[in-house]
Enzyme design. Structure first.
Site, PDB file in Angstrom:
ATOM      1  CB  CYS A  70      45.887  51.386  41.072  1.00 38.82           C
ATOM      2  SG  CYS A  70      45.340  49.706  41.343  1.00 38.82           S
TER       3      CYS A  70
ATOM      4  CG  HIS B 139      46.795  15.019  44.972  1.00 41.55           C
ATOM      5  ND1 HIS B 139      47.957  15.295  44.276  1.00 41.55           N
ATOM      6  CD2 HIS B 139      46.227  13.942  44.369  1.00 41.55           C
ATOM      7  CE1 HIS B 139      48.096  14.405  43.308  1.00 41.55           C
ATOM      8  NE2 HIS B 139      47.057  13.590  43.336  1.00 41.55           N
TER       9      HIS B 139
ATOM     10  CD  GLU C 232      49.641  18.026  45.133  1.00 44.58           C
ATOM     11  OE1 GLU C 232      49.599  17.300  46.137  1.00 44.58           O
ATOM     12  OE2 GLU C 232      49.087  17.725  44.050  1.00 44.58           O
TER      13      GLU C 232
ATOM     14  CB  CYS D  22      46.306  47.333  39.299  1.00 47.11           C
ATOM     15  SG  CYS D  22      47.278  48.522  40.211  1.00 47.11           S
TER      16      CYS D  22
ATOM     17  CE1 TYR E 213      55.800  43.697  39.058  1.00 49.42           C
ATOM     18  CE2 TYR E 213      57.876  44.885  38.947  1.00 49.42           C
ATOM     19  CZ  TYR E 213      56.978  44.093  39.651  1.00 49.42           C
ATOM     20  OH  TYR E 213      57.264  43.717  40.933  1.00 49.42           O
TER      21      TYR E 213
ATOM     22  CE  LYS F 177      48.133  44.113  35.540  1.00 50.03           C
ATOM     23  NZ  LYS F 177      49.279  44.710  36.170  1.00 50.03           N
TER      24      LYS F 177
ATOM     25  CD  GLU G  20      51.805  43.167  34.484  1.00 48.22           C
ATOM     26  OE1 GLU G  20      51.813  42.607  35.588  1.00 48.22           O
ATOM     27  OE2 GLU G  20      51.353  44.326  34.330  1.00 48.22           O
TER      28      GLU G  20
HETATM   29  C1  LIG Z   1      50.086  49.832  33.538  1.00 41.65           C
HETATM   30  C2  LIG Z   1      50.305  49.683  35.032  1.00 41.65           C
HETATM   31  C3  LIG Z   1      49.957  48.500  35.645  1.00 41.65           C
HETATM   32  C4  LIG Z   1      50.139  48.362  37.016  1.00 41.65           C
HETATM   33  N1  LIG Z   1      49.785  47.161  37.581  1.00 41.65           N
HETATM   34  C5  LIG Z   1      49.961  47.003  38.912  1.00 41.65           C
HETATM   35  C6  LIG Z   1      49.562  45.785  39.524  1.00 41.65           C
HETATM   36  O1  LIG Z   1      49.076  44.851  38.877  1.00 41.65           O
HETATM   37  N2  LIG Z   1      49.748  45.661  40.868  1.00 41.65           N
HETATM   38  C7  LIG Z   1      50.288  46.674  41.613  1.00 41.65           C
HETATM   39  O2  LIG Z   1      50.414  46.517  42.834  1.00 41.65           O
HETATM   40  N3  LIG Z   1      50.682  47.840  41.050  1.00 41.65           N
HETATM   41  C8  LIG Z   1      50.523  48.024  39.719  1.00 41.65           C
HETATM   42  N4  LIG Z   1      50.887  49.205  39.143  1.00 41.65           N
HETATM   43  C9  LIG Z   1      51.492  50.268  40.001  1.00 41.65           C
HETATM   44  C10 LIG Z   1      50.409  51.035  40.766  1.00 41.65           C
HETATM   45  O3  LIG Z   1      49.425  51.510  39.874  1.00 41.65           O
HETATM   46  C11 LIG Z   1      51.059  52.203  41.517  1.00 41.65           C
HETATM   47  O4  LIG Z   1      52.101  51.703  42.317  1.00 41.65           O
HETATM   48  C12 LIG Z   1      50.069  52.937  42.400  1.00 41.65           C
HETATM   49  O5  LIG Z   1      48.973  53.416  41.660  1.00 41.65           O
HETATM   50  C13 LIG Z   1      50.777  54.107  43.111  1.00 41.65           C
HETATM   51  O6  LIG Z   1      49.870  54.822  43.890  1.00 41.65           O
HETATM   52  P1  LIG Z   1      50.182  56.331  44.311  1.00 41.65           P
HETATM   53  O7  LIG Z   1      49.119  56.710  45.290  1.00 41.65           O
HETATM   54  O8  LIG Z   1      51.585  56.484  44.705  1.00 41.65           O
HETATM   55  O9  LIG Z   1      50.009  57.184  42.977  1.00 41.65           O
HETATM   56  P2  LIG Z   1      48.844  57.253  41.907  1.00 41.65           P
HETATM   57  O10 LIG Z   1      47.895  56.129  41.998  1.00 41.65           O
HETATM   58  O11 LIG Z   1      49.526  57.451  40.600  1.00 41.65           O
HETATM   59  O12 LIG Z   1      48.046  58.566  42.311  1.00 41.65           O
HETATM   60  C14 LIG Z   1      48.581  59.855  42.188  1.00 41.65           C
HETATM   61  C15 LIG Z   1      47.447  60.824  41.940  1.00 41.65           C
HETATM   62  O13 LIG Z   1      47.911  62.152  42.159  1.00 41.65           O
HETATM   63  C16 LIG Z   1      47.334  63.016  41.203  1.00 41.65           C
HETATM   64  N5  LIG Z   1      48.177  64.211  41.110  1.00 41.65           N
HETATM   65  C17 LIG Z   1      49.484  64.264  40.769  1.00 41.65           C
HETATM   66  N6  LIG Z   1      49.957  65.513  40.861  1.00 41.65           N
HETATM   67  C18 LIG Z   1      48.916  66.273  41.297  1.00 41.65           C
HETATM   68  C19 LIG Z   1      48.780  67.654  41.600  1.00 41.65           C
HETATM   69  N7  LIG Z   1      49.815  68.508  41.526  1.00 41.65           N
HETATM   70  N8  LIG Z   1      47.557  68.119  41.978  1.00 41.65           N
HETATM   71  C20 LIG Z   1      46.506  67.277  42.083  1.00 41.65           C
HETATM   72  N9  LIG Z   1      46.591  65.956  41.840  1.00 41.65           N
HETATM   73  C21 LIG Z   1      47.775  65.458  41.446  1.00 41.65           C
HETATM   74  C22 LIG Z   1      47.300  62.174  39.942  1.00 41.65           C
HETATM   75  O14 LIG Z   1      46.361  62.674  39.021  1.00 41.65           O
HETATM   76  C23 LIG Z   1      46.931  60.790  40.505  1.00 41.65           C
HETATM   77  O15 LIG Z   1      45.535  60.576  40.496  1.00 41.65           O
HETATM   78  C24 LIG Z   1      50.687  49.408  37.783  1.00 41.65           C
HETATM   79  C25 LIG Z   1      51.036  50.623  37.162  1.00 41.65           C
HETATM   80  C26 LIG Z   1      50.846  50.748  35.795  1.00 41.65           C
HETATM   81  C27 LIG Z   1      51.213  52.050  35.136  1.00 41.65           C
HETATM   82  N1  LIG Z   2      52.036  43.540  38.261  1.00 40.16           N
HETATM   83  C1  LIG Z   2      52.446  44.607  38.907  1.00 40.16           C
HETATM   84  O1  LIG Z   2      52.496  44.661  40.127  1.00 40.16           O
HETATM   85  C2  LIG Z   2      52.891  45.811  38.123  1.00 40.16           C
HETATM   86  C3  LIG Z   2      52.537  45.935  36.792  1.00 40.16           C
HETATM   87  C4  LIG Z   2      52.946  47.051  36.101  1.00 40.16           C
HETATM   88  C5  LIG Z   2      53.701  48.018  36.733  1.00 40.16           C
HETATM   89  N2  LIG Z   2      54.030  47.857  38.028  1.00 40.16           N
HETATM   90  C6  LIG Z   2      54.884  48.860  38.700  1.00 40.16           C
HETATM   91  O2  LIG Z   2      55.089  49.967  37.872  1.00 40.16           O
HETATM   92  C7  LIG Z   2      56.475  50.197  37.711  1.00 40.16           C
HETATM   93  C8  LIG Z   2      56.746  50.746  36.357  1.00 40.16           C
HETATM   94  O3  LIG Z   2      56.636  49.714  35.387  1.00 40.16           O
HETATM   95  P1  LIG Z   2      57.591  49.663  34.124  1.00 40.16           P
HETATM   96  O4  LIG Z   2      57.444  48.340  33.464  1.00 40.16           O
HETATM   97  O5  LIG Z   2      57.382  50.897  33.312  1.00 40.16           O
HETATM   98  O6  LIG Z   2      59.021  49.842  34.778  1.00 40.16           O
HETATM   99  P2  LIG Z   2      60.179  48.787  35.093  1.00 40.16           P
HETATM  100  O7  LIG Z   2      61.182  49.536  35.858  1.00 40.16           O
HETATM  101  O8  LIG Z   2      59.641  47.515  35.622  1.00 40.16           O
HETATM  102  O9  LIG Z   2      60.767  48.470  33.644  1.00 40.16           O
HETATM  103  C9  LIG Z   2      61.313  49.467  32.830  1.00 40.16           C
HETATM  104  C10 LIG Z   2      62.032  48.786  31.678  1.00 40.16           C
HETATM  105  O10 LIG Z   2      62.414  49.758  30.721  1.00 40.16           O
HETATM  106  C11 LIG Z   2      63.796  49.596  30.385  1.00 40.16           C
HETATM  107  N3  LIG Z   2      64.321  50.926  30.064  1.00 40.16           N
HETATM  108  C12 LIG Z   2      64.475  51.967  30.910  1.00 40.16           C
HETATM  109  N4  LIG Z   2      64.978  53.033  30.251  1.00 40.16           N
HETATM  110  C13 LIG Z   2      65.130  52.659  28.970  1.00 40.16           C
HETATM  111  C14 LIG Z   2      65.618  53.306  27.799  1.00 40.16           C
HETATM  112  N5  LIG Z   2      66.047  54.558  27.818  1.00 40.16           N
HETATM  113  N6  LIG Z   2      65.626  52.601  26.640  1.00 40.16           N
HETATM  114  C15 LIG Z   2      65.192  51.317  26.608  1.00 40.16           C
HETATM  115  N7  LIG Z   2      64.724  50.650  27.679  1.00 40.16           N
HETATM  116  C16 LIG Z   2      64.711  51.309  28.836  1.00 40.16           C
HETATM  117  C17 LIG Z   2      64.415  48.982  31.641  1.00 40.16           C
HETATM  118  O11 LIG Z   2      65.590  48.300  31.305  1.00 40.16           O
HETATM  119  C18 LIG Z   2      63.303  48.063  32.114  1.00 40.16           C
HETATM  120  O12 LIG Z   2      63.345  46.843  31.457  1.00 40.16           O
HETATM  121  C19 LIG Z   2      57.128  48.850  37.975  1.00 40.16           C
HETATM  122  O13 LIG Z   2      58.442  48.994  38.447  1.00 40.16           O
HETATM  123  C20 LIG Z   2      56.237  48.226  38.988  1.00 40.16           C
HETATM  124  O14 LIG Z   2      56.677  48.567  40.291  1.00 40.16           O
HETATM  125  C21 LIG Z   2      53.652  46.788  38.740  1.00 40.16           C
END
Ligand SMILES: Cc1cc2nc3c(=O)[nH]c(=O)nc-3n(C[C@H](O)[C@H](O)[C@H](O)COP(=O)(O)OP(=O)(O)OC[C@H]3O[C@@H](n4cnc5c(N)ncnc54)[C@H](O)[C@@H]3O)c2cc1C
Ligand SMILES: NC(=O)c1ccc[n+]([C@@H]2O[C@H](COP(=O)([O-])OP(=O)(O)OC[C@H]3O[C@@H](n4cnc5c(N)ncnc54)[C@H](O)[C@@H]3O)[C@@H](O)[C@H]2O)c1
Length: 451
Positions: free
Chosen positions: A41, A436, A441, A46, A175, A49, A179
């Site tokens: 995140c 309003h 609304e 997040c 997503y 992004k 985005e």
């Molecule tokens: C581009 C993008 C945009 C997103 N936008 C949003 C958003 O707008 N709103 C939203 O709610 N969610 C968003 N998400 C999803 C959100 O980021 C994740 O759901 C969230 O970060 C998950 O938290 P987590 O604690 O499960 O894992 P993470 O935040 O991924 O944390 C896992 C941590 O574990 C560490 N780790 C892994 N394996 C090991 C190991 N063996 N030893 C030591 N450390 C390790 C990693 O380095 C990492 O720091 C987005 C994700 C992406 C990729």
């Molecule tokens: N605004 C937010 O809250 C936010 C923003 C970004 C990510 N996220 C979280 O992170 C997760 C991961 O995001 P994401 O966009 O990577 O996953 P996603 O699951 O939302 O979308 C993956 C997309 O890739 C396509 N796809 C999968 N395999 C494929 C293949 N082999 N060839 C072609 N297309 C394929 C799927 O049909 C789908 O459209 C999301 O599910 C969401 O929970 C949240």
């Protein structure tokens, strides 16, 4: 050998929250992190992004300002300013997370954690034992095995690119793909969105998906539906992307956003009795317990809902269950009522059932819907529209779904999610006085069902 009450693997959203709360409840806690504090995140999700989304909105705002009498000439966008300021903000947040852990009395072990079984964990050649272990290791971008995939980048790289590409092919329809395509297009990049299905954003309400498709097209994103990338080749300074083995696109960058996979590399799960589900996520029971005693998992790695607030809520719930008093914690996560937003242009936000969900669950429902040009755009030439949609269970009058496309939709839907958690009815909506003139609304002035 150092012993802890709790050892958490991963200092991302879920891991930091679980560690901090467990420590505040009196547990001796260590958290292991191999990359930067804050996880996906903060570092590549997040936060960067949303900052890039803000950045991408200015171009339209400057344009719209003209209809309000503002002249802003010679506008240009400097990618390096955005990138460097964003990286600085990420570093600030890394520091904040470090201080949060330190102030809570959590020991940070920097390195890669490997499970050895029976409560033992290895980090940098040292062994630790713990009464309980929580895996909060998150996920990693998944790129399918396409010829030329080595030319593609993912969400891990995009926020620190040396240059903004002049053109980009974004692959996926979820997503991240939507985005990223939106913010790149907003920054003036010639943007192609390639999606294998017929309608983007699977899982969202069909009206919302349809409208978003139109809005993206209207803003200039080139959409290629029912299209699979079959090859990527280097071609001078550009990449040649073949779709369905025939159509060819040429662009400076190819960005894959085709989902994420649980990050289990070299974690040592073979030394435990952990079981994985069909998607490779760690299977847990209703207490986040894996098949191994005293070994728990939360967040993206359990593949329930990959959202930061969900990982936070799971971490807090679990820490309380393990170390708190009975009924002291926030309780289990109410997954069906988790609100979510997609930060496209305009935004989407949603809570509760889609119309299709309602149909499939056999609920007898009414749909209320309105679509209109919002007041701020009335003086401009923008074709952007807002849609609000409410689904109501006819038998109980309960509001079971709220959906919106429009600027700051997430800000509006957050309040409606509170109301829905409290069991709001359509009569409550009708009794509520609107503010309003606002877009919000409209949610309380929907009088006649459309179906
Ligand atoms: C581009 C993008 C945009 C997103 N936008 C949003 C958003 O707008 N709103 C939203 O709610 N969610 C968003 N998400 C999803 C959100 O980021 C994740 O759901 C969230 O970060 C998950 O938290 P987590 O604690 O499960 O894992 P993470 O935040 O991924 O944390 C896992 C941590 O574990 C560490 N780790 C892994 N394996 C090991 C190991 N063996 N030893 C030591 N450390 C390790 C990693 O380095 C990492 O720091 C987005 C994700 C992406 C990729
Ligand atoms: N605004 C937010 O809250 C936010 C923003 C970004 C990510 N996220 C979280 O992170 C997760 C991961 O995001 P994401 O966009 O990577 O996953 P996603 O699951 O939302 O979308 C993956 C997309 O890739 C396509 N796809 C999968 N395999 C494929 C293949 N082999 N060839 C072609 N297309 C394929 C799927 O049909 C789908 O459209 C999301 O599910 C969401 O929970 C949240």
């Amino acid at each position: 050998m150092e012993t802890y009450d709790l050892l958490v693997v991963g200092a991302g959203s879920g891991g930091v929250r679980a560690s901090r709360v467990a420590a505040s409840l009196g547990a001796k806690v260590a958290v292991v992190e191999e990359r930067a504090l804050g996880g996906t995140c903060v570092n590549v999700g997040c936060i960067p992004k949303k900052l890039f989304v803000y950045a991408s909105q200015f171009r339209e705002q400057f344009e719209r300002g003209r209809s309000y009498g503002w002249q802003a000439d010679n506008i240009r966008f400097d990618w390096s300013v955005l990138r460097d300021n964003t990286q600085r903000e990420i570093q600030r947040l890394n520091g904040v997370y470090g201080r949060v852990l330190e102030n809570a009395g959590v020991t940070l072990l920097q390195g890669h954690a490997q499970l050895l079984g029976n409560g033992r964990v290895r980090v940098n050649d040292r062994e630790y034992t713990a009464g309980r272990i929580i895996l909060a290791v998150g996920g990693w971008p998944f790129v399918p095995d396409v010829p030329g995939r080595e030319y593609a980048i993912t969400s891990n790289e995009i926020f620190s690119l040396p240059e903004l590409p002049a053109s980009a092919v974004v692959v996926g329809g979820g997503y991240i793909a939507c985005e990223f395509a939106s913010f790149l297009n907003g920054m003036g990049v010639e943007t192609h969105l390639v999606y294998r299905g017929e309608l983007i954003l699977r899982g969202f309400d069909t009206d919302i998906r349809q409208m978003m498709l139109e809005q993206m097209k209207g803003k200039g994103v080139h959409l290629h539906l029912e299209s699979d990338v079959t090859e990527i080749k280097s071609e001078g300074a550009n990449l040649a992307v073949t779709l369905n083995a025939t159509k060819l696109l040429s662009s400076e960058a190819v960005i894959y956003a085709t989902g994420r996979k649980p990050l289990l590399d070299d974690l040592g799960i073979e030394n435990t009795s952990i079981e994985l589900d069909g998607n490779g996520a760690i299977s847990v029971d209703q207490n986040y317990l894996t098949a191994e005693p005293n070994l728990y998992a939360i967040g993206d790695v359990i593949g329930r809902m990959e959202l930061t607030p969900v990982a936070l809520a799971e971490g807090m719930d679990l820490a309380h269950r393990l170390f708190g008093e009975t009924n002291g914690g926030p309780g289990p996560v109410d997954y069906p009522l988790v609100p979510t937003a997609v930060f496209t242009q305009p935004n989407i936000a949603t809570v509760g059932l889609t119309e299709l969900d309602a149909k499939n669950t056999g609920v007898n429902y009414d749909v209320y819907r309105a679509s209109f040009t919002p007041l701020p755009l009335s003086l401009t030439t923008s074709t952007e529209k807002v849609m609000v949609k409410v689904i109501v269970d006819k038998s109980s009058d309960k509001v079971i779904g709220c959906h919106m496309v429009g600027a700051d939709a997430g800000e509006v839907i957050q309040g409606l999610a509170v109301a829905m958690s409290a069991g709001v009815t359509k009569a409550d909506f009708d009794r509520t006085i609107g503010i309003h003139p606002t877009v919000a609304e409209e949610f309380v002035t929907l009088r006649e069902p459309v179906s």
